[in-house]
Motif scaffolding. Structure first.
Motif, PDB file in Angstrom:
ATOM      1  N   GLU A 100       0.825  -1.208   0.000  1.00 48.58           N
ATOM      2  CA  GLU A 100       0.000   0.000   0.000  1.00 48.58           C
ATOM      3  C   GLU A 100       0.861   1.260   0.000  1.00 48.58           C
ATOM      4  O   GLU A 100       0.587   2.211  -0.739  1.00 48.58           O
ATOM      5  CB  GLU A 100      -0.923  -0.013   1.219  1.00 48.58           C
ATOM      6  N   GLN A 101       1.908   1.260   0.826  1.00 52.08           N
ATOM      7  CA  GLN A 101       2.779   2.426   0.874  1.00 52.08           C
ATOM      8  C   GLN A 101       3.551   2.602  -0.437  1.00 52.08           C
ATOM      9  O   GLN A 101       3.707   3.721  -0.935  1.00 52.08           O
ATOM     10  CB  GLN A 101       3.757   2.292   2.043  1.00 52.08           C
ATOM     11  N   THR A 102       4.025   1.506  -1.017  1.00 51.30           N
ATOM     12  CA  THR A 102       4.745   1.586  -2.293  1.00 51.30           C
ATOM     13  C   THR A 102       3.826   2.060  -3.409  1.00 51.30           C
ATOM     14  O   THR A 102       4.228   2.856  -4.279  1.00 51.30           O
ATOM     15  CB  THR A 102       5.341   0.221  -2.639  1.00 51.30           C
ATOM     16  N   TYR A 103       2.588   1.577  -3.414  1.00 54.78           N
ATOM     17  CA  TYR A 103       1.616   1.991  -4.433  1.00 54.78           C
ATOM     18  C   TYR A 103       1.339   3.488  -4.344  1.00 54.78           C
ATOM     19  O   TYR A 103       1.264   4.186  -5.371  1.00 54.78           O
ATOM     20  CB  TYR A 103       0.341   1.181  -4.253  1.00 54.78           C
ATOM     21  N   GLU A 104       1.197   4.011  -3.137  1.00 53.47           N
ATOM     22  CA  GLU A 104       0.925   5.433  -2.970  1.00 53.47           C
ATOM     23  C   GLU A 104       2.112   6.292  -3.405  1.00 53.47           C
ATOM     24  O   GLU A 104       1.940   7.378  -3.966  1.00 53.47           O
ATOM     25  CB  GLU A 104       0.573   5.721  -1.512  1.00 53.47           C
TER      26      GLU A 104
END
Length: 291
Positions: A100-104
């Protein structure tokens, strides 16, 4: 115990054309090879896949993730080390939070997370266990096995770390059991204690503290009067000799001479003393009501 991944993140992973598709992030991202491919898709000239090992051993995991951490620190990418450590050890929710953090960061978008599938920051299986029935939930030893990984003990073999982690897991499992007993008293046949059964009834919405004070004052005065009446009737019914009666009457007269007050319902001064002994100051009740 598979944590759900947002649909936007799954579509994003499919668009990267990875060599090994990420089906279960908890296991597919643990060795770091798949995450290195994600970085290679955005930095093809700086990430060489020949330097990474596609193995399941702990040494392969630590080697791959050490290279990834060095690259992240060099490029100053704000990836949380807590998410990385949780992914290395296969903790619940760690790989999902990392994705999720990488996607954001790489897409400048925020994935939609279902509120029913929210994950805790301590990377435990609490969110999964609370959705199960009481007879399906893990017991204490199973909780230790699920939340304390073997790789954590190998990478940090200190006794203080093991003791702290075990104590936290045991304390959380204790709180879960207590909560389940409170939520389902019929299942555990819990009976209310004497203190719980003797609690005062709350004030009615249409009443005030002053009304309650007046009613309770009247009830206490009646109880005090009934107590004195019972004591007097008991004294009258007791069989005493005439000598004892004369002796006690002389003693009561002697006490009256000293200024003591004899128990008598017709004595107004005695009634006032009894009521004062059983009363509560009205100011205290008004302060409690105002607070």
């Amino acid at each position: 115990m598979v944590a759900r991944t947002a649909r936007e993140i799954l579509r994003w992973l499919e668009s990267l054309y990875l060599t090994y598709p990420i089906v279960v992030p908890k296991w597919d991202l643990s060795n770091g090879y798949a995450y290195a491919e994600i970085l290679h898709a955005y930095f093809p000239n700086e990430i060489s896949m020949f330097t990474y090992l596609n193995g399941r051993s702990l040494n392969s995991r630590l080697s791959n993730w050490s290279l990834i951490k060095q690259f992240i620190a060099r490029k100053k990418i704000p990836i949380s080390n807590e998410f990385i450590d949780a992914t290395v050890h296969g903790k619940d929710g760690g790989a999902e939070r990392l994705l999720e953090q990488t996607y954001e960061l790489f897409t400048n978008k925020k994935a939609y997370i279902d509120p029913t599938n929210e994950r805790t920051d301590d990377f435990t299986d609490y969110s999964y266990q609370r959705n199960l029935h009481n007879f399906e939930r893990a017991h204490t030893s199973k909780s230790l096995k699920n939340n304390l990984k073997v790789t954590e003990l190998i990478t940090d073999p200190s006794d203080a770390y093991r003791t702290k982690k075990s104590a936290d897991i045991l304390y959380q499992s204790k709180l879960d059991r207590e909560k389940s007993r409170v939520d389902n008293p019929d299942r555990f046949d819990i009976k209310p204690t004497l203190a719980e059964r003797c609690l005062r009834k709350p004030l009615r919405p249409d009443s005030t503290a002053q009304d309650w004070y007046i009613k309770s004052f009247d009830s206490r005065s009646r109880s005090a009067t009934s107590t004195t009446v019972k004591s007097n009737s008991f004294k009258q019914q007791s069989r005493e000799t005439s000598a004892d009666v004369l002796k006690k009457s002389s003693m009561s007269q002697h006490h009256n001479d000293k200024g003591l007050i004899q128990a008598d319902d017709n004595n107004l001064f005695y009634k006032e003393i009894v009521l004062k002994q059983h009363s509560v100051p009205l100011s205290d009740l008004m302060q409690i009501n105002q607070s």
